[in-house]
Design a protein around this motif. Sequence first.
Motif, PDB file in Angstrom:
ATOM      1  N   HIS A 337       1.029  -1.280   0.073  1.00  0.00           N
ATOM      2  CA  HIS A 337      -0.143   0.008  -0.089  1.00  0.00           C
ATOM      3  C   HIS A 337       0.887   1.327   0.145  1.00  0.00           C
ATOM      4  CE1 HIS A 337      -3.272  -2.748   1.277  1.00  0.00           C
ATOM      5  NE2 HIS A 337      -2.226  -3.208   1.987  1.00  0.00           N
ATOM      6  N   ARG A 352      -3.683   6.865   5.869  1.00  0.00           N
ATOM      7  CA  ARG A 352      -4.640   7.166   4.813  1.00  0.00           C
ATOM      8  C   ARG A 352      -3.856   6.503   3.419  1.00  0.00           C
ATOM      9  NH1 ARG A 352      -4.629   9.910   0.230  1.00  0.00           N
ATOM     10  NH2 ARG A 352      -6.687   9.948  -0.895  1.00  0.00           N
ATOM     11  N   SER A 353      -4.686   5.584   2.940  1.00  0.00           N
ATOM     12  CA  SER A 353      -3.978   4.897   1.781  1.00  0.00           C
ATOM     13  C   SER A 353      -4.503   5.805   0.584  1.00  0.00           C
ATOM     14  CB  SER A 353      -4.668   3.537   1.722  1.00  0.00           C
ATOM     15  OG  SER A 353      -4.416   2.931   0.493  1.00  0.00           O
ATOM     16  N   LYS A 354      -3.453   5.698  -0.350  1.00  0.00           N
ATOM     17  CA  LYS A 354      -3.750   6.267  -1.730  1.00  0.00           C
ATOM     18  C   LYS A 354      -4.753   5.526  -2.270  1.00  0.00           C
ATOM     19  CE  LYS A 354      -0.974   7.872  -5.629  1.00  0.00           C
ATOM     20  NZ  LYS A 354       0.616   7.975  -6.309  1.00  0.00           N
ATOM     21  N   SER A 355      -5.694   6.219  -2.939  1.00  0.00           N
ATOM     22  CA  SER A 355      -6.945   5.515  -4.086  1.00  0.00           C
ATOM     23  C   SER A 355      -6.899   5.732  -5.362  1.00  0.00           C
ATOM     24  CB  SER A 355      -8.067   6.057  -3.388  1.00  0.00           C
ATOM     25  OG  SER A 355      -8.311   7.511  -3.303  1.00  0.00           O
ATOM     26  N   TYR A 388      -5.206  -0.691  -2.522  1.00  0.00           N
ATOM     27  CA  TYR A 388      -6.035   0.259  -1.592  1.00  0.00           C
ATOM     28  C   TYR A 388      -6.063  -0.318  -0.339  1.00  0.00           C
ATOM     29  CZ  TYR A 388      -9.646   3.223   0.504  1.00  0.00           C
ATOM     30  OH  TYR A 388     -10.506   3.937   1.509  1.00  0.00           O
ATOM     31  N   PRO A 390      -8.363  -0.337   3.147  1.00  0.00           N
ATOM     32  CA  PRO A 390      -9.409   0.368   3.268  1.00  0.00           C
ATOM     33  C   PRO A 390      -9.507   1.014   4.686  1.00  0.00           C
ATOM     34  CG  PRO A 390      -9.541  -1.934   3.540  1.00  0.00           C
ATOM     35  CD  PRO A 390      -8.158  -1.316   3.020  1.00  0.00           C
ATOM     36  N   GLU A 394      -9.235   9.536   6.111  1.00  0.00           N
ATOM     37  CA  GLU A 394      -9.022  10.768   4.957  1.00  0.00           C
ATOM     38  C   GLU A 394      -8.587  11.917   5.635  1.00  0.00           C
ATOM     39  OE1 GLU A 394      -9.591   9.948   1.674  1.00  0.00           O
ATOM     40  OE2 GLU A 394      -9.525   8.078   2.517  1.00  0.00           O
ATOM     41  N   GLU A 411      -2.815  11.725  -7.010  1.00  0.00           N
ATOM     42  CA  GLU A 411      -4.377  12.012  -6.759  1.00  0.00           C
ATOM     43  C   GLU A 411      -4.547  13.481  -6.722  1.00  0.00           C
ATOM     44  OE1 GLU A 411      -5.304   8.983  -3.131  1.00  0.00           O
ATOM     45  OE2 GLU A 411      -4.026  10.442  -2.654  1.00  0.00           O
TER      46      GLU A 411
END
Length: 537
Positions: A337, A352-355, A388, A390, A394, A411
Amino acid sequence: MLQANNFKQILVGVLLFPLLSGLLMLLGWPPNRMFLLLFVGLVPLFFSVDLLKNSGGKRAYLLFFIGQFIAHLLWVAVSMKWLASTSPQSYVTGIIIESTVLALALTPTMWFAKHWRKNARFFFFAAAWMSVEYLNQHWMFGTPYFALGSGFGMHPSWVQHYEFIGIEGGSLWVLGVNYLTYRAIVCFQQRSGWFKATSIAFVALVFPMLVSWFIYNAETSGEVKRVAVLHAFVKPNQQEFTDFPEHMTAQLFRNSLAALKTESELIVWPEVIVNNLGWLSNITQEKAFVSVYKALEKYPNTTVCTGGYGFSVAPRELHDDPYTSFDSTYNYYYLTHNIALSISYGERAPIRSKSVFVPFQERIPMLKEFPFMENLADMVGSNSKISYYPNGVEIHKTKSGWFYAPILCYESIFPLEMARKANDAELISISANEYWNTDLSGSEQYLYNNVLMAIQSRTPIAKSSNSGASGIIDKKGTILQKRVGRDTGILIQDVALKDRSTLYTSLAGSFYFIAILTFVLGAGFALFQFFKRFTSQ
């Protein structure tokens, strides 16, 4: 009006006018400063419609498609030449897909030119263009890098009205002025109503700019906080830093001492600069986190936001997933991730994960369905199988209690997503990795794109990059400080936080919604009529 009654006129319509359009758009696009050319760059395409609509039955549609493809290909291919040297396969794939999709969407414009009033062609053309911009923000093969409204980052004083209309409204503004300019030229050729048409085009261009100029020169409000960004030049994925990530964090900490000593409340480090954050389920016990946490004991009022690779154990149902990796030494499956991690002494550590992933670089699209897609990936330093995570948060909070949205690199060029993220944030931090990019014109384009993100939501931006372009941007889009390339160091700046929401952030996506509805209805009607005529013949 010109009529396409011979080969020469067809050649002008399908080749010369599109090439002129592509050239004008290229010269108007950052890092070039001739931004006014964007307001006439599409005019040749409208004249191309006039030339080709009578070129001979159904052939006009194919010729128009070819012309649109040529125009867009020239613009995006040269603008993104910085990508070609480091990632040629991604470069070629990207510009061909981008140009093909737009040309296909615009092709039904020819039907409206042939069968409806003149203005109908513009409404469909604009709706199609806007629909593709929306698509490029939501499908795995697209990128919003060339949204028309994104072309003014070098001139923030002229686009302050973006707080009302956003980048998507800026695209509609550019389309509208181009068409009004075309109509003014046509009226001049016909010696009929040219003064009125020219006046309308002039007002449509200048009035928003005048409003913007007054807004830009108004006094800025908002609570002022000190933030810092670290501009680094570090080769990623070095084995030493994988085995001993605390060596990297110690180096980053030393380079940030000036910001720590001046009591900066937030320090932003680049994306994936720490290439081994460890297991996300146990992040507070991992070496990288512990080293930063202990060092912050002397600076309890500072929050550090860093980017890095983190890992999680893959559930059994994902063991056969092509994005899952296998460790043969310890016999387990795991996921990788791209993570933003915020660290404050005495506080919990949100991640926070990059989406949104770079196609073919961070995540290969549809790899499970089409394994051959892996052959199109020519990595430039990223992991092409990022997933991703979860269980992240955010919006993060500093030790002093104000909120920021930690955005990860790619992003940050998505206008709709950035507008949504800004709703609950007082500042946007961007952690980026551009070490792979050997042509800094791409990094400059990227930074100027971020300028418009700040304006549309009135949210300051603190961007930290590895090797590319780092900067601190205020709510009006002014780049207060920046460092580029090998000019490493820490940027420290007092910035006014967001103190209100903008009209645009409450209406984000509205222009695109209307455009998509118009496009679907218009394209459906045009196709129905086209095939109806075809079958009747």
